[in-house]
Design an enzyme around this catalytic site. Sequence first.
Site, PDB file in Angstrom:
ATOM      1  N   ASP A 176      -2.507   8.958  -5.749  1.00 61.65           N
ATOM      2  CA  ASP A 176      -3.167   8.903  -4.842  1.00 61.65           C
ATOM      3  C   ASP A 176      -1.439   7.668  -4.140  1.00 61.65           C
ATOM      4  OD1 ASP A 176      -4.605  10.615  -4.353  1.00 61.65           O
ATOM      5  OD2 ASP A 176      -6.389   8.690  -3.194  1.00 61.65           O
ATOM      6  N   GLU A 227      -6.579   5.210  -6.656  1.00 63.44           N
ATOM      7  CA  GLU A 227      -6.869   5.923  -6.265  1.00 63.44           C
ATOM      8  C   GLU A 227      -7.055   5.069  -4.568  1.00 63.44           C
ATOM      9  OE1 GLU A 227      -7.202   9.574  -6.413  1.00 63.44           O
ATOM     10  OE2 GLU A 227      -5.390   8.255  -7.395  1.00 63.44           O
ATOM     11  N   LYS A 233      -9.810   5.977  -1.194  1.00 60.02           N
ATOM     12  CA  LYS A 233     -10.787   7.047   0.289  1.00 60.02           C
ATOM     13  C   LYS A 233     -11.438   6.471   0.910  1.00 60.02           C
ATOM     14  CE  LYS A 233     -10.197   9.462  -3.674  1.00 60.02           C
ATOM     15  NZ  LYS A 233      -9.493  10.788  -3.556  1.00 60.02           N
TER      16      LYS A 233
END
Length: 240
Positions: free
Chosen positions: A72, A103, A105
Amino acid sequence: MSWSLPRLLEGLHNEMQQKLETTRAVFGHPVTKGNASEAVWLKLLQTYLPQRYQAETAHVVDSNDKFSDQIDIVIFDRQYSPFIFKYEGQIIVPAESVYGVFEAKQAINAEQVEYAQKKVESVRKLHRTSLPIPHAGGTYPAKSPIPILGGILTFDSDWTPPLGVALQKALGKGNGDQRLNMGCVAAHGNFRYDSSIADYQLIPANRPATAFLFDLIAQLQFSGTVPMIDIRAYAEWLAK
């Protein structure tokens, strides 16, 4: 009204938190919601990291033709690294140039922590070259590759309490190349791995997103500079 550093920092955090909260509330499709959340974190880092660093969604490649998963957020060097691939909207950076991978999220939970740990591992296990550095008086020896930071960035937590034993347990399952160094749960606080106690510090911070940004910049400063890449190791693939 006079300038105020506390108000500036509060404004930065409020803007970040509002964007993440709006993303979570407005977008219904999980993939769309995830992409929007990732874009918010990327924008923060692209705006406020020193210009020697660049942040993008990318794959990482090494000179042995091995690739990481798509990450990401990859923080990489643009001052000393000689090349970057861009093809059909995909960005690929050499392993030697990477400072950190994260990452992004919507919410943190055991599944997402494990997912981030595996993504970080896919970058850290790549081969990184390092050449001696010539200078006016001779040559400096080849520099050891710098440790690559890894982490996870979310708006909320699926746990109660948001930063507690469950998070500590999930983080503790990642060792070696899977270890996450740091992370942010923007609505609640941050975490950081402390090597002096071989455990995680859970930090219920005020203005967590801004606190994370400053902590990241501080850790990048201590990382130093990426090694001198052996560009010929990549060029060998031209003949294959």
